[in-house]
Design an enzyme around this catalytic site. Sequence first.
Site, short mmCIF file in Angstrom:
data_model
loop_
_atom_site.label_atom_id
_atom_site.label_comp_id
_atom_site.label_asym_id
_atom_site.label_seq_id
_atom_site.Cartn_x
_atom_site.Cartn_y
_atom_site.Cartn_z
N HIS A 1 0.84 -1.21 0.00
CA HIS A 1 0.00 0.00 0.00
C HIS A 1 0.87 1.26 0.00
CE1 HIS A 1 -3.77 2.17 1.41
NE2 HIS A 1 -2.82 3.08 1.65
N GLU A 2 1.84 1.30 0.90
CA GLU A 2 2.70 2.49 1.00
C GLU A 2 3.63 2.61 -0.21
OE1 GLU A 2 1.77 4.51 3.10
OE2 GLU A 2 0.56 3.18 4.34
N HIS B 1 1.86 4.37 -2.89
CA HIS B 1 1.95 5.81 -2.61
C HIS B 1 3.29 6.36 -3.10
CE1 HIS B 1 -1.74 5.77 -0.58
NE2 HIS B 1 -1.35 5.65 0.68
#
Length: 237
Positions: free
Chosen positions: A137-138, A141
């Site tokens: 997820h990060e 980003h």
Amino acid sequence: MSNPELPETSSPTHPQDYTAPDRSFYTWSNFFKVLLAGAPEERQKYLAVRDELREEKDCKRCESFRDWAFKRSPVVRFLRDEINKIGPDLGPQHVRCKRCVHGTKGSTSGGFSPDYGILLCANELVNKKRLEDTLAHEMVHAYDHVRFKTDPENLRHAACMEIRASMLSGECRFMREFFGRGQYKITSQFQDCVRRRATLSVRARRHCEDDVQAATAVNQVWESCFNDTRPFDEIYR
């Protein structure tokens, strides 16, 4: 979107006025009391004491899972390669494991900052699969930050980032929703999960005023961002 605030973490060194956690509160009797009938503030106190007492152990476990993910996880290795193609390498040396102290807007399991890298909340990530999903997820980003010049104060940017991260990280796969979060819907389960998690993440932003503003931002960019699977050819589940 490009510079979301990282969760508050514990200080690496305790100040002189530091008060050690009350070990007597971290007991099985208090655990069952909190579990069965404890007030929210009692539960928060119990978890805070637990996390501080277990901080060193949790961080070592998190670092071990992090290193495993960079060596063995297909999604993490793929994202690292794709980020490296368009910007600097993002490896385990840029991912820190720390105990997170959560604020009033709810808990979190990680965060990304272009200045500091990725933070993983060691006290929240209790198994390899959850850490893998959070790390992916990060890293989505991070990929978006390198690919675009984004405005951290723009909720539409934040909404797009959160939609893509929830969609591409694997955290909305059916089995995790069904067994891990008690979400039993079959029809549109994946889309509902992405929308729900993106809205919650936008709502947790410091500059988001309320649930309505968060939902509006997600709705405004939903069509274009949900259909953007880059750098994957299709959604990774």
